[in-house]
Design an enzyme around this catalytic site. Structure first.
Site, mmCIF file in Angstrom:
data_model
loop_
_atom_site.group_PDB
_atom_site.id
_atom_site.type_symbol
_atom_site.label_atom_id
_atom_site.label_comp_id
_atom_site.label_asym_id
_atom_site.label_seq_id
_atom_site.Cartn_x
_atom_site.Cartn_y
_atom_site.Cartn_z
ATOM 1 N N PHE A 24 1.024 -1.139 -0.054
ATOM 2 C CA PHE A 24 -0.002 0.023 0.071
ATOM 3 C C PHE A 24 0.957 1.272 -0.152
ATOM 4 C CE2 PHE A 24 -3.225 3.016 1.188
ATOM 5 C CZ PHE A 24 -4.494 2.333 0.973
ATOM 6 N N TRP A 59 -1.304 -2.579 8.135
ATOM 7 C CA TRP A 59 -2.006 -3.537 9.034
ATOM 8 C C TRP A 59 -1.294 -5.102 9.087
ATOM 9 C CZ3 TRP A 59 -5.403 -7.583 10.231
ATOM 10 C CH2 TRP A 59 -6.283 -7.217 11.278
ATOM 11 N N GLU A 60 -0.890 -5.503 7.974
ATOM 12 C CA GLU A 60 -0.483 -6.882 7.810
ATOM 13 C C GLU A 60 0.791 -7.018 8.082
ATOM 14 O OE1 GLU A 60 -2.440 -5.641 5.132
ATOM 15 O OE2 GLU A 60 -4.434 -6.783 5.905
ATOM 16 N N ALA A 82 3.685 2.842 4.829
ATOM 17 C CA ALA A 82 3.524 4.333 4.967
ATOM 18 C C ALA A 82 1.849 4.449 5.091
ATOM 19 C CB ALA A 82 3.883 4.780 3.497
ATOM 20 N N VAL A 83 1.453 4.931 6.247
ATOM 21 C CA VAL A 83 0.184 5.231 6.514
ATOM 22 C C VAL A 83 -0.195 6.644 6.390
ATOM 23 C CG1 VAL A 83 -2.153 4.491 7.978
ATOM 24 C CG2 VAL A 83 0.117 3.121 8.169
ATOM 25 N N ILE A 84 -1.122 7.133 5.684
ATOM 26 C CA ILE A 84 -1.187 8.324 5.178
ATOM 27 C C ILE A 84 -2.568 8.860 5.433
ATOM 28 C CG2 ILE A 84 -1.018 10.140 3.377
ATOM 29 C CD1 ILE A 84 1.151 8.527 1.956
ATOM 30 N N HIS A 90 -9.880 5.611 9.646
ATOM 31 C CA HIS A 90 -9.287 4.309 9.139
ATOM 32 C C HIS A 90 -7.867 4.420 9.566
ATOM 33 C CE1 HIS A 90 -9.223 0.837 7.286
ATOM 34 N NE2 HIS A 90 -8.360 0.812 6.290
ATOM 35 N N PHE A 115 11.858 -0.160 13.260
ATOM 36 C CA PHE A 115 10.559 0.211 12.956
ATOM 37 C C PHE A 115 10.425 1.275 11.871
ATOM 38 C CE2 PHE A 115 7.110 3.325 14.312
ATOM 39 C CZ PHE A 115 5.772 2.518 14.138
HETATM 40 N N1 INI Z 1 -2.468 0.325 4.435
HETATM 41 C C1 INI Z 1 -1.386 1.196 4.536
HETATM 42 O O1 INI Z 1 -0.232 0.507 4.468
HETATM 43 N N2 INI Z 1 -1.348 2.638 4.393
HETATM 44 C C2 INI Z 1 -2.454 3.225 4.260
HETATM 45 O O2 INI Z 1 -2.415 4.621 4.294
HETATM 46 C C3 INI Z 1 -3.688 2.616 4.442
HETATM 47 N N3 INI Z 1 -5.010 3.371 4.305
HETATM 48 O O3 INI Z 1 -5.054 4.540 4.454
HETATM 49 O O4 INI Z 1 -6.190 2.704 4.378
HETATM 50 C C4 INI Z 1 -3.729 1.310 4.592
HETATM 51 N N4 INI Z 1 -4.932 0.344 4.629
HETATM 52 C C5 INI Z 1 -4.805 -0.887 4.330
HETATM 53 C C6 INI Z 1 -4.738 -1.860 5.208
HETATM 54 O O5 INI Z 1 -3.177 -1.775 5.985
HETATM 55 C C7 INI Z 1 -4.821 -3.354 5.175
HETATM 56 O O6 INI Z 1 -4.057 -3.736 4.006
HETATM 57 C C8 INI Z 1 -6.394 -3.536 4.732
HETATM 58 O O7 INI Z 1 -7.099 -2.995 5.509
HETATM 59 C C9 INI Z 1 -6.701 -4.940 4.331
HETATM 60 O O8 INI Z 1 -6.471 -5.718 5.588
#
Ligand code: INI
Length: 159
Positions: A24, A59-60, A82-84, A90, A115
Site C-alpha cells: 500500500f 495492517w499486515e 506508509a500510512v497517510i 481508518h 520500525f
Molecule cells: N495501508 C497502508 O499501508 N497505508 C495506508 O495509508 C492505508 N490506508 O490509509 O487505508 C492502508 N490500508 C490498508 C490496510 O493496511 C490493510 O491492508 C487492509 O485494510 C486489508 O486488511
C-alpha cells in the site's frame, strides 16, 4: 575509571535480515525499501542474507513479522510501511494496530526490529521522509535494526 557502557556496533557483516514491506502506498514504500537496502549493503550485509517479504498493507506487517520472528532465521527484522491520513478514522486503526503489533513482537520475541512505518498527515510529508527533505525512514530503520541485533547478541548471557 571507564564506565561499562554497552552499545551495538553498526556492522551488518554476517548478519541475516528479514524485511517486511507493505505494498500500500508503494510509491513511498519502494523508496523506504531502497533506503533500507542501501543502509544494509553499506554496512556490510550480503544480498544472500536478506529476505524480503511483501504484504498488502501496514495492517499486515505484524502478522508477517511474527511469522519471521517465530522462524528465528534472522538476526533482525525491518518493517516498512506508509500510512497517510485520509478523511476517515481508518488511519488511526491501521497505524495504531501496526505500531502496537510490531512493538509487541519485538518485546515478546526479544528480536531486533527496525520500525520503518511512516504515519503522516500528507503525501508530501511521506515523500519528505522517504528520501527527500527529511531523510529516509527506511535507511534509519535498517541502521537501528543493525545496532539492536549487535546489542542483543552482546547482551545474551555467556555460556
Ligand atoms: N495501508 C497502508 O499501508 N497505508 C495506508 O495509508 C492505508 N490506508 O490509509 O487505508 C492502508 N490500508 C490498508 C490496510 O493496511 C490493510 O491492508 C487492509 O485494510 C486489508 O486488511
Amino acid at each position: 575509571m571507564e564506565l561499562p557502557i554497552r552499545e551495538g556496533k553498526l556492522s551488518a557483516t554476517g548478519l541475516k535480515f528479514g524485511i517486511v514491506v507493505a505494498r500500500f502506498n508503494s510509491f513511498i514504500t519502494d523508496r523506504l525499501l531502497a533506503g533500507a537496502l542501501d543502509a544494509l549493503r553499506r554496512s556490510g550485509a550480503a544480498d544472500g542474507d536478506l529476505e524480503i517479504v511483501r504484504v498488502p498493507g501496514a495492517w499486515e506487517l505484524p502478522v508477517a513479522a511474527r511469522a519471521l520472528a517465530q522462524g528465528r532465521r534472522h538476526d533482525a527484522l525491518i518493517c516498512l510501511g506508509a500510512v497517510i491520513r485520509g478523511d476517515t478514522p481508518h488511519f488511526d486503526y491501521v497505524a495504531g494496530e501496526a505500531a502496537s503489533g510490531l512493538a509487541r513482537i519485538a518485546t515478546e520475541f526479544g528480536v531486533a526490529l527496525g520500525f520503518g512505518l511512516l504515519t503522516t498527515n500528507t503525501v508530501e510529508q511521506a515523500i519528505d521522509r522517504a528520501g527527500a527533505k527529511a531523510g529516509n525512514k527506511g535507511f534509519d530503520a535498517a541502521m537501528t535494526a543493525i545496532e539492536m541485533a549487535n546489542l542483543l547478541r552482546d547482551l545474551q548471557p555467556k555460556s
